[in-house]
Write an enzyme that holds these catalytic residues in place. Structure first.
Site, PDB file in Angstrom:
ATOM      1  N   HIS A  16      41.487  37.202  37.173  1.00  0.00           N
ATOM      2  CA  HIS A  16      41.275  35.748  37.189  1.00  0.00           C
ATOM      3  C   HIS A  16      40.683  35.355  38.532  1.00  0.00           C
ATOM      4  O   HIS A  16      41.015  35.909  39.566  1.00  0.00           O
ATOM      5  CB  HIS A  16      42.614  35.014  36.981  1.00  0.00           C
ATOM      6  CG  HIS A  16      42.436  33.599  36.557  1.00  0.00           C
ATOM      7  ND1 HIS A  16      42.219  32.582  37.443  1.00  0.00           N
ATOM      8  CD2 HIS A  16      42.390  33.047  35.332  1.00  0.00           C
ATOM      9  CE1 HIS A  16      42.073  31.446  36.774  1.00  0.00           C
ATOM     10  NE2 HIS A  16      42.169  31.698  35.492  1.00  0.00           N
TER      11      HIS A  16
ATOM     12  N   ASP B  56      44.430  34.893  28.233  1.00  0.00           N
ATOM     13  CA  ASP B  56      43.808  35.419  27.006  1.00  0.00           C
ATOM     14  C   ASP B  56      44.394  36.741  26.542  1.00  0.00           C
ATOM     15  O   ASP B  56      44.032  37.230  25.471  1.00  0.00           O
ATOM     16  CB  ASP B  56      42.294  35.597  27.238  1.00  0.00           C
ATOM     17  CG  ASP B  56      41.616  34.255  27.417  1.00  0.00           C
ATOM     18  OD1 ASP B  56      40.952  34.042  28.442  1.00  0.00           O
ATOM     19  OD2 ASP B  56      41.807  33.388  26.538  1.00  0.00           O
TER      20      ASP B  56
HETATM   21  C1  SDX Z   1      39.751  32.316  31.418  1.00  0.00           C
HETATM   22  O1  SDX Z   1      38.795  29.846  35.588  1.00  0.00           O
HETATM   23  C2  SDX Z   1      39.730  29.671  34.750  1.00  0.00           C
HETATM   24  O2  SDX Z   1      40.700  28.988  35.008  1.00  0.00           O
HETATM   25  C3  SDX Z   1      39.558  30.328  33.413  1.00  0.00           C
HETATM   26  C4  SDX Z   1      40.733  30.236  32.445  1.00  0.00           C
HETATM   27  C5  SDX Z   1      40.979  28.816  31.990  1.00  0.00           C
HETATM   28  O3  SDX Z   1      42.121  28.520  31.614  1.00  0.00           O
HETATM   29  O4  SDX Z   1      40.005  28.029  31.939  1.00  0.00           O
HETATM   30  O5  SDX Z   1      41.900  30.749  33.058  1.00  0.00           O
HETATM   31  C6  SDX Z   1      40.458  31.036  31.175  1.00  0.00           C
HETATM   32  O6  SDX Z   1      38.549  32.340  31.360  1.00  0.00           O
HETATM   33  C7  SDX Z   1      40.540  33.529  31.799  1.00  0.00           C
HETATM   34  C8  SDX Z   1      39.653  34.778  32.096  1.00  0.00           C
HETATM   35  C9  SDX Z   1      39.271  35.433  30.786  1.00  0.00           C
HETATM   36  N1  SDX Z   1      38.278  36.510  31.064  1.00  0.00           N
HETATM   37  C10 SDX Z   1      38.621  37.802  30.931  1.00  0.00           C
HETATM   38  O7  SDX Z   1      39.749  38.202  30.693  1.00  0.00           O
HETATM   39  C11 SDX Z   1      37.456  38.763  31.112  1.00  0.00           C
HETATM   40  C12 SDX Z   1      37.890  39.929  32.008  1.00  0.00           C
HETATM   41  N2  SDX Z   1      38.095  39.422  33.369  1.00  0.00           N
HETATM   42  C13 SDX Z   1      36.970  39.382  34.237  1.00  0.00           C
HETATM   43  O8  SDX Z   1      35.735  39.663  33.828  1.00  0.00           O
HETATM   44  C14 SDX Z   1      37.193  38.698  35.582  1.00  0.00           C
HETATM   45  O9  SDX Z   1      38.431  39.062  36.035  1.00  0.00           O
HETATM   46  C15 SDX Z   1      37.031  37.188  35.595  1.00  0.00           C
HETATM   47  C16 SDX Z   1      35.742  36.781  35.002  1.00  0.00           C
HETATM   48  C17 SDX Z   1      38.158  36.546  34.866  1.00  0.00           C
HETATM   49  C18 SDX Z   1      37.074  36.742  37.070  1.00  0.00           C
HETATM   50  O10 SDX Z   1      35.955  37.236  37.654  1.00  0.00           O
HETATM   51  P1  SDX Z   1      35.664  37.067  39.262  1.00  0.00           P
HETATM   52  O11 SDX Z   1      36.667  36.173  39.881  1.00  0.00           O
HETATM   53  O12 SDX Z   1      34.223  36.751  39.401  1.00  0.00           O
HETATM   54  O13 SDX Z   1      35.980  38.507  39.808  1.00  0.00           O
HETATM   55  P2  SDX Z   1      34.980  39.734  39.770  1.00  0.00           P
HETATM   56  O14 SDX Z   1      34.366  39.861  38.403  1.00  0.00           O
HETATM   57  O15 SDX Z   1      34.076  39.661  40.932  1.00  0.00           O
HETATM   58  O16 SDX Z   1      36.015  40.952  39.949  1.00  0.00           O
HETATM   59  C19 SDX Z   1      36.546  41.255  41.246  1.00  0.00           C
HETATM   60  C20 SDX Z   1      36.772  42.763  41.205  1.00  0.00           C
HETATM   61  C21 SDX Z   1      35.494  43.507  40.796  1.00  0.00           C
HETATM   62  O17 SDX Z   1      35.553  44.779  41.413  1.00  0.00           O
HETATM   63  P3  SDX Z   1      34.678  44.975  42.808  1.00  0.00           P
HETATM   64  O18 SDX Z   1      33.259  44.527  42.497  1.00  0.00           O
HETATM   65  O19 SDX Z   1      35.346  44.092  43.827  1.00  0.00           O
HETATM   66  O20 SDX Z   1      34.812  46.472  43.081  1.00  0.00           O
HETATM   67  O21 SDX Z   1      37.758  43.084  40.211  1.00  0.00           O
HETATM   68  C22 SDX Z   1      37.177  43.872  39.178  1.00  0.00           C
HETATM   69  C23 SDX Z   1      35.664  43.721  39.303  1.00  0.00           C
HETATM   70  O22 SDX Z   1      35.009  44.907  38.862  1.00  0.00           O
HETATM   71  N3  SDX Z   1      37.642  43.321  37.906  1.00  0.00           N
HETATM   72  C24 SDX Z   1      38.013  44.051  36.858  1.00  0.00           C
HETATM   73  C25 SDX Z   1      38.418  43.115  35.888  1.00  0.00           C
HETATM   74  N4  SDX Z   1      38.276  41.868  36.362  1.00  0.00           N
HETATM   75  C26 SDX Z   1      37.790  41.998  37.616  1.00  0.00           C
HETATM   76  N5  SDX Z   1      38.046  45.401  36.667  1.00  0.00           N
HETATM   77  C27 SDX Z   1      38.499  45.793  35.451  1.00  0.00           C
HETATM   78  N6  SDX Z   1      38.909  44.971  34.435  1.00  0.00           N
HETATM   79  C28 SDX Z   1      38.878  43.610  34.642  1.00  0.00           C
HETATM   80  N7  SDX Z   1      39.278  42.789  33.675  1.00  0.00           N
END
Ligand code: SDX
Length: 430
Positions: free
Chosen positions: A306, A363
């Site tokens: 998140h 989710d």
């Molecule tokens: C919702 O914003 C909100 O409030 C949203 C929400 C709401 O109520 O409105 O809470 C609802 O959208 C929840 C999120 C649902 N999405 C997912 O579950 C999809 C999987 N999660 C991600 O793709 C990610 O965690 C996000 C999109 C939720 C957040 O992305 P960020 O903050 O841009 O973080 P990032 O993608 O830059 O990740 C940071 C690091 C990365 O590694 P590095 O580049 O630093 O090496 O963490 C890793 C990412 O690769 N990472 C994951 C991961 N999520 C982040 N690695 C593996 N699995 C994951 N799920």
């Protein structure tokens, strides 16, 4: 004495005021930055950028706190109803019984849609994704009420709020009926908000339909848990579109599209699809945790991570308990729940997830409950949209009433070609 931040640039020092939020969070106000220094800021994804001041929802990502107008999500989920929570978010205070009854009356008595809206559904191909249908039909409401769209007219905004709250469940249920070729089921004004939705989804004309009050209660709690979440992607969309003084129907239609993305509200559908892949691939959970950690592998643990929560998402704790309550009653154990529990247990104890502070989000478990309520996967993001609707409305309304109201128009850093003359066709190199 206002705290300030000093910026020194090209030998000059500039001061900018620091704003303190109601819960102690700090922000530097850079609204005069460009006029005083000629500089703009750059912040892809708005990781460190606040777009507004708001009184609706507070998140503390480090502590895993979520407050709706100051009330902890745990108390609201346990004690309130979705319509009461919607009133709280939209109007700012818990309603008196009279206020709640009046709000319920209006939402109930706007639940039917114009009969000609059914023709829109006939125009879609078979089995269209219901998020595309819902966004299109919600946007079309602006044509049915085009003489009542003035965003500065309090009465017109009020009736639009009632129409949206009342009609989205009907539009959503119709999109499901369209996808399975069953006749649309009209709303039933004698039922609660959630029970009415379930009846419109699952009732058929050829046999009586029995209301499952337990299922309606579970759905009502899920809608509460999704109701608002400060400046997430789809809420920022509703604010940006609304900042052009665009009507609420069109602003919400845009937000539904933004929510559809798999990184946002589409994640609940992606979680179930991920669990099914793991199940069909022999339930080797450890293999998928490794894939999620491998930067050369595009696989992500959907439902994990998140932007704000660097601790457990408080909503996922509540939903996990709800999932157990619903699924443990079932005669057969849900294999996807077993996989989800194992996945969570491994991930939250894995150094990679701990270091990146990746926890289950809202989710991760919600889809398992929707599945247990016989709601199809492609309707999961629609359920999220139904829950988030009062939050979108509340944030859009707060924007319209903001004394500092301005159209949203970010700047950019241009990195393209500098000034050059047009090249006639004959002189171009391929
Ligand atoms: C919702 O914003 C909100 O409030 C949203 C929400 C709401 O109520 O409105 O809470 C609802 O959208 C929840 C999120 C649902 N999405 C997912 O579950 C999809 C999987 N999660 C991600 O793709 C990610 O965690 C996000 C999109 C939720 C957040 O992305 P960020 O903050 O841009 O973080 P990032 O993608 O830059 O990740 C940071 C690091 C990365 O590694 P590095 O580049 O630093 O090496 O963490 C890793 C990412 O690769 N990472 C994951 C991961 N999520 C982040 N690695 C593996 N699995 C994951 N799920």
């Amino acid at each position: 004495m206002t705290e300030t931040v000093k910026l020194t640039y090209q030998g000059k020092t500039y001061e900018f005021p620091v704003l303190e939020g109601a819960c102690g969070e700090k922000a530097v106000d850079i609204s005069t930055l460009r006029n005083t220094t000629g500089l703009i800021t750059l912040d892809p994804g708005f990781m460190s950028t606040g777009s507004c001041q708001s009184q609706i929802t507070y998140l503390d990502g480090e502590k895993g706190i979520l407050l709706y107008r100051g009330y902890p999500i745990e108390q609201v989920a346990e004690k309130s109803s979705f319509l009461e929570t919607s009133y709280l978010l939209i109007y700012g205070e818990l309603p008196t019984q009279e206020q709640l009854d009046e709000f319920k009356y209006h939402v109930t008595h706007h639940s039917m849609v114009h009969e000609s809206i059914k023709n829109l559904y006939d125009g879609f191909p078979n089995n269209p994704h219901p998020m595309a249908v819902c966004s299109a039909v919600v946007g079309s409401l602006a044509t049915f009420y085009q003489n009542e769209l003035d965003v500065r007219n309090e009465r017109e905004v009020e009736i639009t709020i009632h129409r949206l709250m009342a009609k989205l469940p009907t539009i959503a249920a119709y999109s499901y009926k369209k996808s399975i070729g069953q006749p649309f089921q009209y709303p039933d004004n004698t039922l609660s908000y959630s029970a009415n939705f379930l009846k419109m989804m699952f009732c058929v004309p050829c046999e009586p339909y029995e209301i499952d009050e337990d299922a309606a209660k579970v759905l009502d709690v899920l809608l509460i848990l999704h109701a608002d979440h400060e400046q997430n992607c789809s809420t920022s969309t509703v604010r940006l579109v609304g900042s052009s003084m665009c009507n609420l129907f069109a602003s919400v239609s845009s937000a539904i599209y933004a929510l559809w993305g798999p990184l946002h509200g589409g994640a609940n559908q992606a979680v179930i699809e991920m669990l099914q892949i793991i199940h069909e691939d022999g339930r080797d959970v450890k293999k998928y945790v490794q894939k999620a950690k491998d930067h050369n592998d595009s696989f992500r643990l959907m439902g994990f991570g998140h932007r704000v929560y660097k601790n457990f998402d408080p909503r996922s704790r509540i939903i996990k308990k709800l999932a157990h309550k619903v699924l443990d009653k079932k005669p057969n154990r849900e294999p996807l729940l077993e996989i989800a529990l194992e996945l969570e247990e491994i991930a939250i104890n894995d150094a990679y997830f701990i270091e990146k502070k990746l926890y289950p989000n809202v989710d991760f478990y919600s889809g398992l409950i929707y599945k247990a309520l016989n709601i199809p996967e492609n309707m999961f993001p629609v359920m999220f949209a139904m829950g988030r609707l009062p939050g979108w409305i509340a944030q859009w309304k707060e924007l319209q009433e903001d004394k500092q109201f301005k159209i949203g128009r970010p700047r950019q850093v241009y990195m393209g070609a500098t000034n050059r003359d047009y090249v006639p066709m004959g002189k171009r190199q391929g």
